[in-house]
Design a protein around this motif. Structure first.
Motif, mmCIF file in Angstrom:
data_model
loop_
_atom_site.group_PDB
_atom_site.id
_atom_site.type_symbol
_atom_site.label_atom_id
_atom_site.label_comp_id
_atom_site.label_asym_id
_atom_site.label_seq_id
_atom_site.Cartn_x
_atom_site.Cartn_y
_atom_site.Cartn_z
ATOM 1 N N LEU A 1 -1.156 -3.971 2.275
ATOM 2 C CA LEU A 1 -2.491 -4.030 1.592
ATOM 3 C C LEU A 1 -2.552 -3.243 0.627
ATOM 4 O O LEU A 1 -3.220 -3.362 -0.270
ATOM 5 N N ALA A 2 -1.581 -2.171 0.634
ATOM 6 C CA ALA A 2 -1.524 -1.088 -0.398
ATOM 7 C C ALA A 2 0.140 -0.569 -0.210
ATOM 8 O O ALA A 2 0.552 -0.393 0.790
ATOM 9 N N ALA A 3 0.434 -0.190 -1.333
ATOM 10 C CA ALA A 3 1.722 0.601 -1.545
ATOM 11 C C ALA A 3 1.909 1.508 -2.924
ATOM 12 O O ALA A 3 1.334 0.795 -3.965
ATOM 13 N N THR A 4 2.304 2.701 -3.009
ATOM 14 C CA THR A 4 2.351 3.411 -3.976
ATOM 15 C C THR A 4 3.734 2.971 -4.637
ATOM 16 O O THR A 4 3.786 3.694 -5.830
ATOM 17 N N GLY A 5 4.642 2.428 -4.258
ATOM 18 C CA GLY A 5 5.809 2.036 -4.927
ATOM 19 C C GLY A 5 6.665 1.291 -4.160
ATOM 20 O O GLY A 5 6.465 0.932 -2.869
ATOM 21 N N PRO A 6 7.961 0.750 -4.661
ATOM 22 C CA PRO A 6 8.911 0.072 -3.674
ATOM 23 C C PRO A 6 9.591 0.501 -2.426
ATOM 24 O O PRO A 6 9.509 -0.256 -1.563
ATOM 25 N N MET A 7 9.397 1.806 -2.317
ATOM 26 C CA MET A 7 9.929 2.302 -1.074
ATOM 27 C C MET A 7 9.171 2.009 0.276
ATOM 28 O O MET A 7 9.449 1.431 1.144
ATOM 29 N N ALA A 8 7.721 2.047 0.183
ATOM 30 C CA ALA A 8 6.919 1.626 1.077
ATOM 31 C C ALA A 8 6.802 0.040 1.323
ATOM 32 O O ALA A 8 6.865 -0.133 2.398
ATOM 33 N N GLU A 9 7.000 -0.559 0.234
ATOM 34 C CA GLU A 9 6.973 -2.444 0.354
ATOM 35 C C GLU A 9 8.196 -2.617 1.082
ATOM 36 O O GLU A 9 8.240 -3.385 1.890
ATOM 37 N N GLU A 10 9.492 -1.815 0.517
ATOM 38 C CA GLU A 10 10.686 -2.370 1.194
ATOM 39 C C GLU A 10 10.834 -2.212 2.589
ATOM 40 O O GLU A 10 11.316 -2.849 3.618
#
Length: 232
Positions: A57-66
């Motif tokens: 739903l939300a992510a501050t960058g690729p680290m969280a998304e991955e």
């Protein structure tokens, strides 16, 4: 930590959350606030589970998304467990991704390869609903302390209330807008076919059922065309 200063920043954040115009804006602000308020937090994200699938739903960058994608593929991890509210737990923490993990043996080493040193997961919840999980990440192991956990828990508690309020407001706004467009469409049908209000509503309802189209979408097309759309 200077808790008085932290309390002031939390109060400012709570005000900022209430100022957001959309649910998406509220979610993004919550994630950003985690990196600003929690010591050691390099990235943050919010996820929900739907039938075993992770939705970011939300992510501050690729680290969280991955990390979210990794936990979905392995069906394990702190955020995954937090969102499922397993065993009533609301906080999950991995202090060192490179250390042997009995609870998440597959996820931890793979997360370490993504550059995650430590992480925490917090259930976002109110008395009435489970809203997903807030996930905090650090590039270094051992960065999240008991103080960090307490600060993040306070953040998550405020965030859950703000998120629930934003969702309720969005639902109410949509309901009002739907009622308005249905009323407008009924007025068009009443004038065009010289029929009473209840019959105009029944015309819309039957078309919605026969065409398997939501009532508000039928009504919107009537307001655009000035008449019922031709069945496809």
């Amino acid at each position: 930590m200077d808790w008085q200063h932290f309390a002031q920043r939390i109060a400012t954040m709570a005000h900022d959350l209430l100022e957001q115009d959309t649910v998406a804006g509220t979610l993004d602000r919550i994630a950003a606030s985690a990196t600003e308020l929690v010591e050691g937090c390099d990235a943050a994200g919010i996820l929900i589970l739907r039938d075993g699938h992770v939705q970011t739903l939300a992510a501050t960058g690729p680290m969280a998304e991955e990390s979210h994608r990794l936990q979905e593929s392995m069906q394990e991890g702190p955020c995954f467990d937090a969102a499922r509210r397993r065993d009533g737990e609301r906080v999950f923490r991995i202090g060192d991704m490179t250390a042997l993990q009995q609870r998440w043996p597959a996820f931890a080493p793979s997360a370490a390869e993504l550059g995650i040193g430590s992480m925490m997961g917090f259930l976002l919840f109110t008395d009435d609903e489970n809203l997903g999980a807030l996930n905090l990440y650090s590039r270094l192991p051992g960065r999240f302390t008991e103080t960090s956990e307490t600060a993040a828990w306070v953040l998550a508690s405020h965030a859950a209330v703000a998120l629930s309020s934003a969702r309720n407001h969005a639902q109410l706004t949509e309901a009002v807008a739907t009622r308005h467009v249905i009323g407008e469409a009924m007025g068009i049908l009443m004038a065009r076919h010289r029929i009473p209000e209840n019959e105009a509503f029944n015309v819309l309802r039957r078309y919605s059922q026969d065409a398997n189209v939501k009532l508000r979408d039928v009504a919107r097309r009537v307001t655009e065309l000035g008449a019922l759309p031709h069945p496809e």
